[in-house]
Design an enzyme around this catalytic site. Structure first.
Site, short mmCIF file in Angstrom:
data_model
loop_
_atom_site.label_atom_id
_atom_site.label_comp_id
_atom_site.label_asym_id
_atom_site.label_seq_id
_atom_site.Cartn_x
_atom_site.Cartn_y
_atom_site.Cartn_z
N GLY A 185 16.33 16.80 -38.96
CA GLY A 185 15.59 15.65 -39.47
C GLY A 185 15.02 15.88 -40.85
O GLY A 185 14.90 17.00 -41.28
N SER A 186 14.68 14.84 -41.59
CA SER A 186 14.09 14.98 -42.91
C SER A 186 14.51 13.88 -43.85
O SER A 186 15.10 12.89 -43.45
CB SER A 186 14.46 16.33 -43.53
N ARG A 187 14.23 14.10 -45.15
CA ARG A 187 14.65 13.15 -46.17
C ARG A 187 14.80 13.85 -47.51
O ARG A 187 14.31 14.97 -47.71
CB ARG A 187 13.68 11.98 -46.29
#
Length: 221
Positions: A185-187
């Protein structure tokens, strides 16, 4: 094809799954319990394999374009004040990656890496407005003759506990090449010059190494 950052986890998960299947087969006589355990173990392995997949992407390199550094959905397009490096206004384009997206980070443009810094921090959900400045993250600036300097940030999310960054100051960034990985997950935020022409829309899904985020052509004169 799987990313090298996942090789160890894949091997450990595979051995764990094989162990669960064998133990369930020989030591769990109850059919209604044995089969669900074995199926759950196989599903776990499939999820790990899909998370660390590293599909080959054919990038059409061009200094006139900034391409998507990751797979995901565009969640922010706005003008912001960037206070870490530029200390001026930039256009921020943020791409959110869900756990089912490919998590390889690719260089959005070619040039020289002139800045690379790791920041420890929190693990707010990746779409939180403050995650760009408060979460664990890396900040990398790539410079070339058309764009000047462009920053991208790998930002950890609530599930991401390790950011891998291959960009080192003074190294050559090749557009579309592997620049790192963010686990679970993340951006990624792109900080672009104000005269960049944005080629994506909010909520648009993009593919890393292929889709064009912005374009800019050198001025004549």
């Amino acid at each position: 094809m799987f990313h090298k950052e996942g090789h160890k986890i894949i091997i450990i998960t595979f051995l764990l799954v094989v162990g669960i299947i064998l133990l369930a087969e020989y030591f769990v006589p109850v059919v209604w319990l044995k089969f669900p355990l074995q199926i759950a173990a196989i599903i776990l392995l499939v999820l790990i394999l899909q998370f660390f997949r590293n599909p080959r992407r054919m990038t059409s390199e061009s200094d006139n374009y900034v391409i998507a550094p990751v797979d995901g959905k565009v969640v922010v397009i706005e003008e912001v004040y960037e206070k870490e490096y530029f200390k001026d206004k930039r256009i921020q384009v943020s791409i959110f990656m869900s756990p089912v997206n490919v998590h390889v980070t690719r260089y959005a443009l070619g040039g020289e890496v002139v800045y690379s810094k790791y920041h420890p921090g929190k693990y707010l959900v990746a779409w939180h407005p403050k995650s760009s400045e408060e979460n664990e993250r890396t900040s990398v600036v790539v410079k070339n003759t058309v764009w000047g300097e462009v920053m991208y940030k790998q930002i950890a999310g609530a599930m991401a506990k390790r950011i891998v960054n291959y960009a080192t100051e003074g190294s050559l960034a090749i557009q579309g090449a592997d620049a790192g990985f963010i686990k679970f997950g993340s951006r990624v935020d792109l900080l672009l010059p104000l005269d960049a022409k944005i080629k994506v829309d909010l909520h648009q899904k993009v593919k890393g190494g292929i889709d064009i985020i912005a374009e800019k052509f050198p001025t004549s004169g």
